[in-house]
Design an enzyme around this catalytic site. Structure first.
Site, PDB file in Angstrom:
ATOM      1  CB  CYS A 113      16.331 -35.717  83.697  1.00  0.00           C
ATOM      2  SG  CYS A 113      17.291 -35.503  82.199  1.00  0.00           S
ATOM      3  CG  HIS A 252      16.944 -32.240  86.223  1.00  0.00           C
ATOM      4  ND1 HIS A 252      18.135 -32.923  86.235  1.00  0.00           N
ATOM      5  CD2 HIS A 252      16.616 -32.065  84.904  1.00  0.00           C
ATOM      6  CE1 HIS A 252      18.510 -33.165  84.996  1.00  0.00           C
ATOM      7  NE2 HIS A 252      17.615 -32.654  84.174  1.00  0.00           N
ATOM      8  CG  ASN A 282      20.719 -32.319  82.057  1.00  0.00           C
ATOM      9  OD1 ASN A 282      20.693 -33.222  82.892  1.00  0.00           O
ATOM     10  ND2 ASN A 282      19.682 -32.019  81.294  1.00  0.00           N
TER      11      ASN A 282
HETATM   12  O1  UT7 Z   1      16.821 -32.665  81.426  1.00  0.00           O
HETATM   13  C1  UT7 Z   1      15.998 -32.045  80.487  1.00  0.00           C
HETATM   14  C2  UT7 Z   1      16.845 -31.900  79.275  1.00  0.00           C
HETATM   15  N1  UT7 Z   1      16.717 -30.807  78.428  1.00  0.00           N
HETATM   16  C3  UT7 Z   1      16.563 -29.507  78.764  1.00  0.00           C
HETATM   17  O2  UT7 Z   1      16.388 -29.117  79.858  1.00  0.00           O
HETATM   18  C4  UT7 Z   1      16.669 -28.533  77.643  1.00  0.00           C
HETATM   19  C5  UT7 Z   1      15.722 -27.390  77.755  1.00  0.00           C
HETATM   20  N2  UT7 Z   1      15.989 -26.377  76.748  1.00  0.00           N
HETATM   21  C6  UT7 Z   1      17.077 -25.558  76.805  1.00  0.00           C
HETATM   22  O3  UT7 Z   1      17.872 -25.647  77.732  1.00  0.00           O
HETATM   23  C7  UT7 Z   1      17.243 -24.525  75.727  1.00  0.00           C
HETATM   24  O4  UT7 Z   1      16.130 -24.578  74.858  1.00  0.00           O
HETATM   25  C8  UT7 Z   1      18.535 -24.721  74.903  1.00  0.00           C
HETATM   26  C9  UT7 Z   1      19.736 -24.320  75.762  1.00  0.00           C
HETATM   27  C10 UT7 Z   1      18.699 -26.138  74.431  1.00  0.00           C
HETATM   28  C11 UT7 Z   1      18.531 -23.811  73.689  1.00  0.00           C
HETATM   29  O5  UT7 Z   1      18.373 -22.465  74.095  1.00  0.00           O
HETATM   30  P1  UT7 Z   1      17.324 -21.525  73.332  1.00  0.00           P
HETATM   31  O6  UT7 Z   1      17.450 -20.198  73.922  1.00  0.00           O
HETATM   32  O7  UT7 Z   1      15.986 -22.208  73.398  1.00  0.00           O
HETATM   33  O8  UT7 Z   1      17.917 -21.487  71.884  1.00  0.00           O
HETATM   34  P2  UT7 Z   1      17.238 -21.995  70.522  1.00  0.00           P
HETATM   35  O9  UT7 Z   1      17.106 -23.486  70.504  1.00  0.00           O
HETATM   36  O10 UT7 Z   1      16.014 -21.167  70.274  1.00  0.00           O
HETATM   37  O11 UT7 Z   1      18.332 -21.584  69.490  1.00  0.00           O
HETATM   38  C12 UT7 Z   1      18.691 -20.235  69.268  1.00  0.00           C
HETATM   39  C13 UT7 Z   1      19.819 -20.222  68.266  1.00  0.00           C
HETATM   40  C14 UT7 Z   1      19.580 -21.097  67.041  1.00  0.00           C
HETATM   41  O12 UT7 Z   1      20.093 -20.434  65.924  1.00  0.00           O
HETATM   42  P3  UT7 Z   1      19.099 -19.666  64.902  1.00  0.00           P
HETATM   43  O13 UT7 Z   1      18.175 -20.721  64.382  1.00  0.00           O
HETATM   44  O14 UT7 Z   1      18.402 -18.628  65.750  1.00  0.00           O
HETATM   45  O15 UT7 Z   1      20.040 -19.112  63.900  1.00  0.00           O
HETATM   46  C15 UT7 Z   1      20.403 -22.330  67.301  1.00  0.00           C
HETATM   47  O16 UT7 Z   1      20.812 -22.966  66.132  1.00  0.00           O
HETATM   48  O17 UT7 Z   1      21.014 -20.743  68.871  1.00  0.00           O
HETATM   49  C16 UT7 Z   1      21.573 -21.739  68.034  1.00  0.00           C
HETATM   50  N3  UT7 Z   1      22.298 -22.698  68.856  1.00  0.00           N
HETATM   51  C17 UT7 Z   1      23.579 -22.516  69.223  1.00  0.00           C
HETATM   52  N4  UT7 Z   1      24.461 -21.527  68.978  1.00  0.00           N
HETATM   53  C18 UT7 Z   1      25.681 -21.652  69.529  1.00  0.00           C
HETATM   54  C19 UT7 Z   1      21.843 -23.853  69.376  1.00  0.00           C
HETATM   55  N5  UT7 Z   1      22.813 -24.457  70.080  1.00  0.00           N
HETATM   56  C20 UT7 Z   1      23.895 -23.642  70.007  1.00  0.00           C
HETATM   57  C21 UT7 Z   1      25.196 -23.705  70.530  1.00  0.00           C
HETATM   58  N6  UT7 Z   1      26.038 -22.693  70.280  1.00  0.00           N
HETATM   59  N7  UT7 Z   1      25.619 -24.724  71.309  1.00  0.00           N
END
Ligand code: UT7
Length: 325
Positions: A113, A252, A282
């Site tokens: 990125c 970004h 993204n």
């Molecule tokens: O260019 C750089 C590229 N990457 C990034 O910038 C990513 C940076 N990170 C993020 O943007 C965030 O960490 C995410 C958006 C990917 C995830 O958000 P989060 O608030 O950190 O959620 P999490 O990973 O802690 O997940 C919370 C819950 C989980 O369920 P449990 O384990 O609490 O039951 C996930 O399984 O949300 C669940 N989950 C979803 N639920 C519905 C993960 N993806 C999804 C989804 N829809 N698409």
């Protein structure tokens, strides 16, 4: 001393728009979850005639049209991408052929990125040494071809598109003032994508999981905020600026909560931060040049403005760059 100045911008987004509601039909997710956790509401997804190099060429052509520079007058084409059309030749070579830019040499770079910001630093160095150079720098991605559409952790985040700038030399107050770029390869496994499976049986590994993006979202989130904050503050200090001197910040576009955290830590006003994430998701190396082009077309960039770019991606790679518009 001559500096590299952006002479024109352009972008190209695929026609098809995929909303969060459509993703609800594909994986267990919801518009509410995606919008509240990421700020993304839709993304553009490439189809027929919208391969990476075709989006890149259109963005490049639009940037050239703004400047009136003929493709034959280009000296160099750089494409920043982690989703190239082919592994060989480079996407930049395809763009060169499409544009008929026969006097330019062409190659790709991959800093995930952060690729566009790395590319801008690279182009700036070329131009400092050869101020008469004309460089087309493009960030282009078709990440839809690389995500695992069964993995809700990643498939909701990414989009396709391309953005481009044409650079030349200037002796006035404008141009790239400096950059602060970093990498930490020890953290490679927080965000990665395997190559295709090896054709050499002796080099096959048992843990090959397919050429998809894999990510530890939580860890990436924390690193992104801290590392971009540090890269911005260090760069501003080095050039004798404070955050209040910045007229517009173009980060970004990965997650609205990352941007909010970063904004609060840096103490930058919300209306100074350009955000278009909700429409495009993204788009990796394409996100900053698409945003630059949109900011330009919206009249958000004025001659003399201090513009701050900051970026973060797999590698890990991250950094910041200051330019006077
Ligand atoms: O260019 C750089 C590229 N990457 C990034 O910038 C990513 C940076 N990170 C993020 O943007 C965030 O960490 C995410 C958006 C990917 C995830 O958000 P989060 O608030 O950190 O959620 P999490 O990973 O802690 O997940 C919370 C819950 C989980 O369920 P449990 O384990 O609490 O039951 C996930 O399984 O949300 C669940 N989950 C979803 N639920 C519905 C993960 N993806 C999804 C989804 N829809 N698409």
């Amino acid at each position: 001393m001559s500096r590299a100045v952006i002479l024109g911008t352009g972008s190209c987004l695929p026609k098809r728009i995929v909303t969060n509601a459509e993703l609800e039909q594909m994986v267990e997710t919801s518009d509410e979850w995606i919008a509240s956790r990421t700020g993304i509401r839709s993304r553009h997804i490439a189809g027929q005639g919208e391969q990476n190099f075709q989006l890149a060429t259109k963005a490049g052509r639009r940037a050239l049209a703004v400047t009136g520079i003929d493709p034959q007058d280009l000296d160099l084409i750089i494409v920043a991408t982690l989703s190239p059309h082919m592994i060989m030749p480079s996407t930049a070579c395809f763009v060169q052929a499409e544009l008929g830019a026969e006097n330019a040499f062409a190659y790709d770079i991959n800093a995930a990125c952060a690729g566009f910001t790395y590319g801008l630093d690279l182009a700036s160095n070329y131009i400092q040494n050869r101020p008469d150079m004309k460089i087309l720098l493009i960030g282009a991605e078709t990440l839809s071809a690389r995500v695992n559409w069964q993995d809700r952790n990643t498939c909701v985040l990414f989009g396709d598109g391309a953005g481009a700038v044409v650079l030349g030399g200037t002796n006035d107050e404008r141009g790239v003032l400096g950059s602060r770029l970093h990498s930490d390869g020890a953290l490679w496994n927080l965000l990665c994508m395997d190559s295709p499976e090896s054709n050499n049986p002796d080099l096959r590994t048992d843990d090959w999981v397919g050429p998809h993006i894999r990510m530890n979202g939580g860890e990436i989130f924390k690193h992104a905020v801290r590392m971009m904050e540090d890269a911005v503050n260090t760069l501003l200090r080095k050039h004798g600026f404070t955050i209040n001197d910045v007229d517009i910040m173009i980060p970004h576009q990965a997650n609205i909560r990352i941007l909010k955290n970063l904004r609060e830590r840096l103490g930058v006003a919300e209306d100074k931060v350009f955000v278009n994430l909700s429409k495009y998701g993204n788009t990796s190396a394409a996100s900053i040049p698409i945003a630059l082009d949109e900011a330009h077309r919206q009249g958000r960039l004025h001659r003399g403005d201090l513009v701050l770019l900051c970026t973060f991606g797999g590698g890990l790679t991250w950094g910041s760059l200051l330019l006077r518009w």
